[in-house]
Design a protein around this motif. Sequence first.
Motif, PDB file in Angstrom:
ATOM      1  N   PRO A 181     -29.499  52.585 -13.271  1.00  0.00           N
ATOM      2  CA  PRO A 181     -29.621  54.030 -13.819  1.00  0.00           C
ATOM      3  C   PRO A 181     -28.295  54.097 -15.089  1.00  0.00           C
ATOM      4  O   PRO A 181     -27.985  55.376 -15.127  1.00  0.00           O
ATOM      5  N   LEU A 182     -27.363  53.184 -15.254  1.00  0.00           N
ATOM      6  CA  LEU A 182     -26.124  52.684 -16.273  1.00  0.00           C
ATOM      7  C   LEU A 182     -26.367  53.442 -17.510  1.00  0.00           C
ATOM      8  O   LEU A 182     -25.272  54.327 -17.853  1.00  0.00           O
ATOM      9  N   SER A 183     -27.640  53.394 -17.912  1.00  0.00           N
ATOM     10  CA  SER A 183     -28.385  53.998 -18.600  1.00  0.00           C
ATOM     11  C   SER A 183     -28.287  55.436 -19.590  1.00  0.00           C
ATOM     12  O   SER A 183     -28.068  55.900 -20.190  1.00  0.00           O
ATOM     13  N   ALA A 184     -28.484  55.933 -17.581  1.00  0.00           N
ATOM     14  CA  ALA A 184     -28.428  57.566 -18.315  1.00  0.00           C
ATOM     15  C   ALA A 184     -28.320  57.677 -17.817  1.00  0.00           C
ATOM     16  O   ALA A 184     -27.075  58.745 -18.129  1.00  0.00           O
ATOM     17  N   PHE A 185     -26.443  57.422 -16.881  1.00  0.00           N
ATOM     18  CA  PHE A 185     -25.408  57.709 -16.370  1.00  0.00           C
ATOM     19  C   PHE A 185     -24.593  57.189 -16.896  1.00  0.00           C
ATOM     20  O   PHE A 185     -23.332  55.904 -15.818  1.00  0.00           O
ATOM     21  N   GLY A 186     -23.671  57.605 -17.733  1.00  0.00           N
ATOM     22  CA  GLY A 186     -22.545  56.633 -18.115  1.00  0.00           C
ATOM     23  C   GLY A 186     -21.210  56.776 -17.167  1.00  0.00           C
ATOM     24  O   GLY A 186     -20.841  55.657 -17.110  1.00  0.00           O
ATOM     25  N   ALA A 187     -21.321  57.860 -16.397  1.00  0.00           N
ATOM     26  CA  ALA A 187     -20.191  58.474 -15.641  1.00  0.00           C
ATOM     27  C   ALA A 187     -19.836  57.299 -14.509  1.00  0.00           C
ATOM     28  O   ALA A 187     -19.325  57.569 -13.543  1.00  0.00           O
ATOM     29  N   LEU A 188     -21.321  57.025 -14.184  1.00  0.00           N
ATOM     30  CA  LEU A 188     -21.026  55.881 -12.805  1.00  0.00           C
ATOM     31  C   LEU A 188     -20.655  54.467 -13.065  1.00  0.00           C
ATOM     32  O   LEU A 188     -20.005  53.449 -12.467  1.00  0.00           O
ATOM     33  N   ALA A 189     -20.035  54.282 -14.618  1.00  0.00           N
ATOM     34  CA  ALA A 189     -19.611  52.736 -14.991  1.00  0.00           C
ATOM     35  C   ALA A 189     -18.425  52.738 -13.963  1.00  0.00           C
ATOM     36  O   ALA A 189     -18.294  51.931 -13.750  1.00  0.00           O
ATOM     37  N   PRO A 190     -17.668  53.280 -13.270  1.00  0.00           N
ATOM     38  CA  PRO A 190     -16.166  52.813 -12.820  1.00  0.00           C
ATOM     39  C   PRO A 190     -16.724  52.750 -11.688  1.00  0.00           C
ATOM     40  O   PRO A 190     -15.856  51.759 -10.570  1.00  0.00           O
ATOM     41  N   ALA A 191     -17.909  52.977 -10.647  1.00  0.00           N
ATOM     42  CA  ALA A 191     -18.031  52.043  -9.636  1.00  0.00           C
ATOM     43  C   ALA A 191     -18.580  50.456  -9.896  1.00  0.00           C
ATOM     44  O   ALA A 191     -18.276  49.644  -8.828  1.00  0.00           O
ATOM     45  N   SER A 192     -18.758  49.960 -11.366  1.00  0.00           N
ATOM     46  CA  SER A 192     -19.035  49.118 -11.556  1.00  0.00           C
ATOM     47  C   SER A 192     -17.491  48.395 -11.132  1.00  0.00           C
ATOM     48  O   SER A 192     -17.169  46.666 -11.257  1.00  0.00           O
ATOM     49  N   PRO A 244     -16.337  48.678 -23.799  1.00  0.00           N
ATOM     50  CA  PRO A 244     -17.769  49.903 -23.326  1.00  0.00           C
ATOM     51  C   PRO A 244     -16.591  49.082 -21.992  1.00  0.00           C
ATOM     52  O   PRO A 244     -16.194  48.850 -21.045  1.00  0.00           O
ATOM     53  N   ALA A 245     -17.229  50.723 -20.433  1.00  0.00           N
ATOM     54  CA  ALA A 245     -16.264  50.487 -19.027  1.00  0.00           C
ATOM     55  C   ALA A 245     -17.426  50.224 -18.383  1.00  0.00           C
ATOM     56  O   ALA A 245     -16.628  49.537 -17.501  1.00  0.00           O
ATOM     57  N   SER A 246     -18.023  50.113 -18.340  1.00  0.00           N
ATOM     58  CA  SER A 246     -19.060  48.519 -17.422  1.00  0.00           C
ATOM     59  C   SER A 246     -19.069  47.561 -17.508  1.00  0.00           C
ATOM     60  O   SER A 246     -18.786  46.878 -17.725  1.00  0.00           O
ATOM     61  N   MET A 247     -18.579  47.214 -16.458  1.00  0.00           N
ATOM     62  CA  MET A 247     -18.476  45.616 -15.922  1.00  0.00           C
ATOM     63  C   MET A 247     -19.238  44.928 -15.919  1.00  0.00           C
ATOM     64  O   MET A 247     -19.733  43.678 -16.169  1.00  0.00           O
ATOM     65  N   VAL A 248     -20.272  45.578 -15.574  1.00  0.00           N
ATOM     66  CA  VAL A 248     -22.049  45.048 -15.968  1.00  0.00           C
ATOM     67  C   VAL A 248     -23.146  45.701 -16.985  1.00  0.00           C
ATOM     68  O   VAL A 248     -22.396  46.573 -17.973  1.00  0.00           O
TER      69      VAL A 248
END
Length: 406
Positions: free
Chosen positions: A60-71, A253-257
């Motif tokens: 889902p991170l591919s479509a929802f970059g705003a989810l990155a803080p969850a990582s 990049p904001a995502s940790m994964v």
Amino acid sequence: MSAPTRLRDAAHRIDGQTPAHRDRALDGLRALALLAVPAGHWLLGGFTLDADGGLHNASPLSAFGALAPASWVLQMLGVFFLVGGHASALSFRRRTGSTGAWLKGRMVRLGRPVLGVTAVWALAAPALYAAGVPEATLRTGATLVVQPLWFVGVYAVVTALTPYCVRAAHRLGGWAAAPLLGSVAVVDFLRYGPFAGSVPSWLSVLNVLPGWLFAYQLGIDWGERRIGRRGAWLLLAGGAVLFAALLLVFGYPASMVGVPGAERTNSHPPSLLVLALAAAQSGAAILLRDRLAGLLARPALWAPVVVVNLSAMTILCWHQTAMLAAAVPGALAGEVAGLTTAPDTLGWIAARAAWLPLFAVLLVGIARYARRFEAPPARGRRAPAVRRTVAGLLAAGFAVFALGLA
């Protein structure tokens, strides 16, 4: 006797059997970091179906970059390595035998569950294929099963370095992890800075060991009493400032994964952003230790922590299998919301959250049988050589399949 009463009695029994010297806060931190692994994989990992009904990985991170803080919350490997380093420091100090014997015991505890899950999958994969499960699904499943096992290999290596980490803690104190941070910073500068075009791609591999050893060394320092509250505050503040600077100024990049299709990733191998997060998390963990210990003095909170810690490797090795146990049958029904549909809508996120309890129940059911791989063998008893050899060959065969070499 009602179920709540039995659970309450069991919790009090576990609490009563816990030695007074047991550090409940460490076990609580380890349990929290452990549970973040399946939570992260279950929430941030999805599937898509091809025309033949095969499952393929999607995020889902591919479509929802705003989810990155969850990582940032779900990526708690820094805390796990911190606690592991602390526990290893104490265990190494209390060892009664040689260093080699101590290391051998640690390696066996890590290796048996990995050998178990890979050997079982080596037997299950042909049976599932014969039953009509598409090869694409089996390859996706094999990738998911192997995915968290890299951690075990890295953890084994840093554990083997424990004697040297202890020496470093005695010589450099709380600053023993600083050279590791500097090493990762140099490699990141080379691969992302002005010389990036002339730097070979393999250079990033140099970050693997120092990147994950960093938090483990902090744990050793903590266990050797080289980090106190002042050091913890420095880790928390310094890690947070570095994290913000890398995101806002240096464009990390904001995502940790890893995000499918992204040019850069923070986790494989770890970037400086991973170490910044680990520093901040480690500082917070050290500062919250006493408060957490007070909370876990309550039997109702302590009992689940004990259960999770006793099943640590089982959770790590089998949680992806639990998700696949729902997704593979679901694929036979076609597109099932939150399970086999593309993770590109807000509805998918809500549907996936609804599947989490089932994944957890399936993991508990699997753990009832898989836990035997984690339980230490009876004293003086070892599996027959033939059984160990067969298990090793099965595991190797599954690894070859999972890595796409066959």
